[in-house]
Design a protein around this motif. Structure first.
Motif, PDB file in Angstrom:
ATOM      1  N   LEU A  50       0.633  -1.322   0.008  1.00 45.16           N
ATOM      2  CA  LEU A  50       0.056   0.040   0.166  1.00 45.16           C
ATOM      3  C   LEU A  50       0.902   1.381   0.156  1.00 45.16           C
ATOM      4  O   LEU A  50       0.636   2.287  -0.911  1.00 45.16           O
ATOM      5  CB  LEU A  50      -0.763   0.057   1.055  1.00 45.16           C
ATOM      6  N   VAL A  51       1.727   1.330   0.955  1.00 50.62           N
ATOM      7  CA  VAL A  51       2.685   2.535   0.925  1.00 50.62           C
ATOM      8  C   VAL A  51       3.425   2.614  -0.152  1.00 50.62           C
ATOM      9  O   VAL A  51       3.483   3.638  -0.940  1.00 50.62           O
ATOM     10  CB  VAL A  51       3.730   2.627   1.990  1.00 50.62           C
ATOM     11  N   GLY A  52       4.152   1.669  -0.811  1.00 48.79           N
ATOM     12  CA  GLY A  52       4.983   1.748  -2.096  1.00 48.79           C
ATOM     13  C   GLY A  52       4.236   1.902  -3.129  1.00 48.79           C
ATOM     14  O   GLY A  52       4.652   2.408  -4.105  1.00 48.79           O
ATOM     15  N   GLY A  53       2.970   1.322  -3.192  1.00 50.63           N
ATOM     16  CA  GLY A  53       2.243   1.573  -4.459  1.00 50.63           C
ATOM     17  C   GLY A  53       1.694   2.971  -4.432  1.00 50.63           C
ATOM     18  O   GLY A  53       1.483   3.755  -5.563  1.00 50.63           O
ATOM     19  N   TRP A  54       1.325   3.313  -3.309  1.00 51.24           N
ATOM     20  CA  TRP A  54       0.906   4.920  -3.440  1.00 51.24           C
ATOM     21  C   TRP A  54       2.095   5.963  -4.000  1.00 51.24           C
ATOM     22  O   TRP A  54       1.721   6.716  -4.700  1.00 51.24           O
ATOM     23  CB  TRP A  54       0.278   5.183  -1.893  1.00 51.24           C
ATOM     24  N   PHE A  55       3.047   5.593  -3.365  1.00 55.17           N
ATOM     25  CA  PHE A  55       4.220   6.396  -3.847  1.00 55.17           C
ATOM     26  C   PHE A  55       4.834   6.207  -5.207  1.00 55.17           C
ATOM     27  O   PHE A  55       4.807   7.146  -5.969  1.00 55.17           O
ATOM     28  CB  PHE A  55       5.493   5.966  -3.074  1.00 55.17           C
ATOM     29  N   LEU A  56       4.581   4.958  -5.694  1.00 54.23           N
ATOM     30  CA  LEU A  56       4.946   4.581  -7.188  1.00 54.23           C
ATOM     31  C   LEU A  56       3.756   5.221  -8.007  1.00 54.23           C
ATOM     32  O   LEU A  56       4.172   5.861  -9.160  1.00 54.23           O
ATOM     33  CB  LEU A  56       5.080   3.184  -7.392  1.00 54.23           C
ATOM     34  N   ALA A  57       2.336   5.092  -7.673  1.00 51.59           N
ATOM     35  CA  ALA A  57       1.311   5.559  -8.486  1.00 51.59           C
ATOM     36  C   ALA A  57       1.327   7.060  -8.802  1.00 51.59           C
ATOM     37  O   ALA A  57       1.143   7.643  -9.572  1.00 51.59           O
ATOM     38  CB  ALA A  57       0.060   5.279  -8.075  1.00 51.59           C
ATOM     39  N   GLY A  58       2.033   7.751  -7.664  1.00 48.64           N
ATOM     40  CA  GLY A  58       1.976   9.079  -7.542  1.00 48.64           C
ATOM     41  C   GLY A  58       2.931   9.543  -8.450  1.00 48.64           C
ATOM     42  O   GLY A  58       3.144  10.695  -9.292  1.00 48.64           O
ATOM     43  N   ARG A  59       4.257   8.755  -8.510  1.00 43.04           N
ATOM     44  CA  ARG A  59       5.188   9.171  -9.589  1.00 43.04           C
ATOM     45  C   ARG A  59       4.877   9.040 -10.696  1.00 43.04           C
ATOM     46  O   ARG A  59       5.185   9.697 -11.825  1.00 43.04           O
ATOM     47  CB  ARG A  59       6.473   8.309  -9.081  1.00 43.04           C
ATOM     48  N   MET A  60       4.295   7.713 -11.013  1.00 44.57           N
ATOM     49  CA  MET A  60       3.648   7.490 -12.644  1.00 44.57           C
ATOM     50  C   MET A  60       2.546   8.677 -12.783  1.00 44.57           C
ATOM     51  O   MET A  60       2.712   8.783 -14.244  1.00 44.57           O
ATOM     52  CB  MET A  60       3.306   6.165 -12.385  1.00 44.57           C
ATOM     53  N   LEU A  70       7.289  18.723 -20.868  1.00 43.33           N
ATOM     54  CA  LEU A  70       7.855  17.503 -19.718  1.00 43.33           C
ATOM     55  C   LEU A  70       8.928  17.083 -19.866  1.00 43.33           C
ATOM     56  O   LEU A  70       9.535  16.701 -21.229  1.00 43.33           O
ATOM     57  CB  LEU A  70       6.654  16.642 -20.111  1.00 43.33           C
ATOM     58  N   PRO A  71       9.735  16.958 -18.935  1.00 41.05           N
ATOM     59  CA  PRO A  71      11.297  16.654 -18.905  1.00 41.05           C
ATOM     60  C   PRO A  71      11.241  15.232 -18.831  1.00 41.05           C
ATOM     61  O   PRO A  71      10.372  14.510 -18.622  1.00 41.05           O
ATOM     62  CB  PRO A  71      11.977  17.139 -17.527  1.00 41.05           C
ATOM     63  N   GLY A  72      12.542  14.794 -19.198  1.00 39.48           N
ATOM     64  CA  GLY A  72      12.703  13.278 -19.132  1.00 39.48           C
ATOM     65  C   GLY A  72      13.035  12.695 -20.251  1.00 39.48           C
ATOM     66  O   GLY A  72      12.723  13.225 -21.678  1.00 39.48           O
ATOM     67  N   ARG A  73      13.182  11.444 -20.334  1.00 35.38           N
ATOM     68  CA  ARG A  73      13.335  10.598 -21.752  1.00 35.38           C
ATOM     69  C   ARG A  73      12.163  10.519 -22.450  1.00 35.38           C
ATOM     70  O   ARG A  73      10.790  10.578 -21.853  1.00 35.38           O
ATOM     71  CB  ARG A  73      14.079   9.358 -21.404  1.00 35.38           C
ATOM     72  N   ASP A  74      12.211   9.812 -23.723  1.00 40.54           N
ATOM     73  CA  ASP A  74      10.901   9.627 -24.254  1.00 40.54           C
ATOM     74  C   ASP A  74      10.116   8.434 -23.749  1.00 40.54           C
ATOM     75  O   ASP A  74      10.664   7.271 -23.783  1.00 40.54           O
ATOM     76  CB  ASP A  74      11.224   9.513 -25.825  1.00 40.54           C
ATOM     77  N   ASP A  75       8.634   8.682 -23.620  1.00 42.46           N
ATOM     78  CA  ASP A  75       7.920   7.649 -23.220  1.00 42.46           C
ATOM     79  C   ASP A  75       6.491   8.048 -23.763  1.00 42.46           C
ATOM     80  O   ASP A  75       6.496   8.819 -24.376  1.00 42.46           O
ATOM     81  CB  ASP A  75       8.046   7.146 -21.845  1.00 42.46           C
ATOM     82  N   GLU A  76       5.637   7.300 -23.403  1.00 42.82           N
ATOM     83  CA  GLU A  76       4.355   7.450 -23.674  1.00 42.82           C
ATOM     84  C   GLU A  76       3.923   8.790 -23.043  1.00 42.82           C
ATOM     85  O   GLU A  76       2.943   9.537 -23.442  1.00 42.82           O
ATOM     86  CB  GLU A  76       3.212   6.451 -23.206  1.00 42.82           C
ATOM     87  N   PHE A  77       3.923   9.091 -21.980  1.00 47.74           N
ATOM     88  CA  PHE A  77       3.774  10.394 -21.109  1.00 47.74           C
ATOM     89  C   PHE A  77       4.254  11.588 -21.864  1.00 47.74           C
ATOM     90  O   PHE A  77       3.640  12.627 -22.102  1.00 47.74           O
ATOM     91  CB  PHE A  77       4.140  10.584 -19.908  1.00 47.74           C
ATOM     92  N   ARG A  78       5.570  11.488 -22.332  1.00 44.15           N
ATOM     93  CA  ARG A  78       6.248  12.528 -22.968  1.00 44.15           C
ATOM     94  C   ARG A  78       5.660  12.743 -24.382  1.00 44.15           C
ATOM     95  O   ARG A  78       5.573  13.865 -24.954  1.00 44.15           O
ATOM     96  CB  ARG A  78       7.768  12.213 -22.983  1.00 44.15           C
ATOM     97  N   GLU A  79       5.226  11.613 -24.907  1.00 42.05           N
ATOM     98  CA  GLU A  79       4.750  11.679 -26.232  1.00 42.05           C
ATOM     99  C   GLU A  79       3.184  12.404 -26.377  1.00 42.05           C
ATOM    100  O   GLU A  79       2.903  13.304 -27.085  1.00 42.05           O
ATOM    101  CB  GLU A  79       4.492  10.470 -27.040  1.00 42.05           C
ATOM    102  N   LEU A  80       2.539  12.165 -25.347  1.00 48.03           N
ATOM    103  CA  LEU A  80       1.305  12.808 -25.137  1.00 48.03           C
ATOM    104  C   LEU A  80       1.202  14.271 -24.675  1.00 48.03           C
ATOM    105  O   LEU A  80       0.682  15.080 -25.286  1.00 48.03           O
ATOM    106  CB  LEU A  80       0.608  12.303 -23.664  1.00 48.03           C
ATOM    107  N   ALA A  81       2.385  14.521 -24.024  1.00 54.49           N
ATOM    108  CA  ALA A  81       2.766  16.165 -23.507  1.00 54.49           C
ATOM    109  C   ALA A  81       3.277  16.616 -24.728  1.00 54.49           C
ATOM    110  O   ALA A  81       2.882  17.835 -25.013  1.00 54.49           O
ATOM    111  CB  ALA A  81       3.831  16.017 -22.559  1.00 54.49           C
ATOM    112  N   ASP A  82       4.118  16.201 -25.506  1.00 54.66           N
ATOM    113  CA  ASP A  82       4.546  16.813 -26.631  1.00 54.66           C
ATOM    114  C   ASP A  82       3.522  16.987 -27.790  1.00 54.66           C
ATOM    115  O   ASP A  82       3.382  18.104 -28.439  1.00 54.66           O
ATOM    116  CB  ASP A  82       5.756  16.013 -27.283  1.00 54.66           C
TER     117      ASP A  82
END
Length: 370
Positions: A85-95, A120-132
């Motif tokens: 629960l704790v780790g999932g809440w943290f990981l979900a927030g980051r994602m 949006l900074p960072g390497r190319d992924d689905e979220f970066r493609e959506l933001a771009d």
């Protein structure tokens, strides 16, 4: 749209992470339990050392295995649940952090702020493609809105001009009864005709922009011949020679709009030409999947920067001319709108020797490509 409230995506992801971790832990403990059942003997075994000394440990038996294993398994399950629960809440927030930025940008755009970008900074992924993609959409939307505002301002100015001239002429006629009535009528007729031409051009742009037309098979080569024959007297008046050539170019669209497009291109090529002995070339061509209409002319030297602005409404080359055939400054703007309404591309290229080359590229007619 009104929707019933529900759990957040972050909570659902957290429960998913924790649930997956619990399933994985259950499988692991089950595997350990099967292993123990297989290798733990049913009766106690007394381990005696080889040297004949005192008896050693007694290996546990299956009868008391559950009592030893169950509390420890419960403790592992509790740890996995809390950790999941704790780790999932943290990981979900980051994602989901990028989605928060995208949502914020969407809300700003809804309230009229089109200059904001997600970046949006960072390497190319689905979220970066959506933001771009969202940033690109905002940039195009901002440019379109700015262009529409300039168009509305310019159109208001252009429509105001003939009305102001008409008012001035009528004021002169009212204050000077001896003024030549025939001259006044002629000037009013000219001003009124120009206002009608401008209004019809604005309506044509609106109609093409909304794609309110029925598509049919059209041959651009036939439209080019019709346009050149219609404008031949104007070319002869200006001392311009028109040369035509090319292939049959089948496309799909509105024949009336595409004829207007061709007429505008040839008309502009005649008007914006050399003072004498000018030339206009009208050619059509067929390419894989597309057809082209190219109109080029002799004339003054143009820079690429100036050429790129000629499709803006109310731009008339290097200066605002007002001859009898100067038009209303919407010729190439209409061409661009009609081209885009037919899913085509418009390219303006200055000629090294002077003048400009305008190329309209349209998709081939589906009946031909199939």
């Amino acid at each position: 749209m009104d929707r019933a409230p529900g759990p957040s995506v972050r909570l659902r992801l957290t429960l998913s992470y924790a649930g997956f971790l619990m399933v994985a832990g259950t499988l692991l403990l089950a595997a350990v339990w099967v292993f123990l059942l297989r290798y733990v003997p049913e009766r106690a075994v007394l381990i005696v050392p080889d040297d004949g000394g005192a008896p050693g440990d007694v290996f546990p038996v299956r009868s008391n295995l559950l009592g030893v294993f169950a509390p420890r398994a419960a403790a592992v399950f509790a740890f996995l649940l809390v950790f999941g629960l704790v780790g999932g809440w943290f990981l979900a927030g980051r994602m989901l952090a990028p989605l928060t930025r995208i949502t914020d940008a969407t809300r700003r755009a809804t309230h009229g702020s089109l200059s904001h970008r997600i970046q949006l900074p960072g390497r190319d992924d689905e979220f970066r493609e959506l933001a771009d993609a969202f940033d690109a959409m905002l940039a195009r939307l901002e440019a379109h809105v700015a262009e529409q505002r300039r168009f509305a301002a310019n159109a208001s100015h252009e429509l105001r001009t003939p009305l102001a001239i008409t008012k001035s002429l009528l004021d002169v006629a009212r204050t000077d009864p001896d003024h030549d009535t025939g001259e006044l009528i002629d000037r009013l007729h000219t001003v009124n005709a120009r206002a009608i031409d401008l209004t019809e051009a604005l309506l044509l742009i609106s109609r093409a922009d909304q794609r309110a037309f029925t598509r049919e098979d059209v041959d651009l080569s036939l439209l080019a011949e019709e346009a050149t024959e219609t404008l031949l007297p104007l070319a002869e008046k200006h001392g311009v020679t028109i040369e035509t050539g090319g292939d049959i170019t089948p496309t799909s669209g509105s024949q009336a709009l595409l004829l207007q497009l061709t007429m505008n291109l040839v008309h502009n090529a005649i008007i914006h030409n050399l003072p004498e002995q000018g030339t206009v070339w009208v050619t059509t061509g067929v390419h894989p999947g597309t057809v082209t209409l190219t109109v080029e002319n002799t004339g003054e030297q143009l820079t690429p920067e100036l050429a790129s602005t000629l499709t803006e409404p109310f731009r008339r080359g290097t200066e605002r001319v007002h001859t009898d055939h100067a038009g209303v400054g919407l010729g190439l703007a209409i061409v661009r709108t009609i081209t885009e309404a037919h899913d085509g591309t418009l390219t303006l290229t200055p000629r090294p020797a002077g003048g400009i080359r305008v190329t309209v590229e349209l998709p081939t007619s589906p009946s031909v490509s199939s």
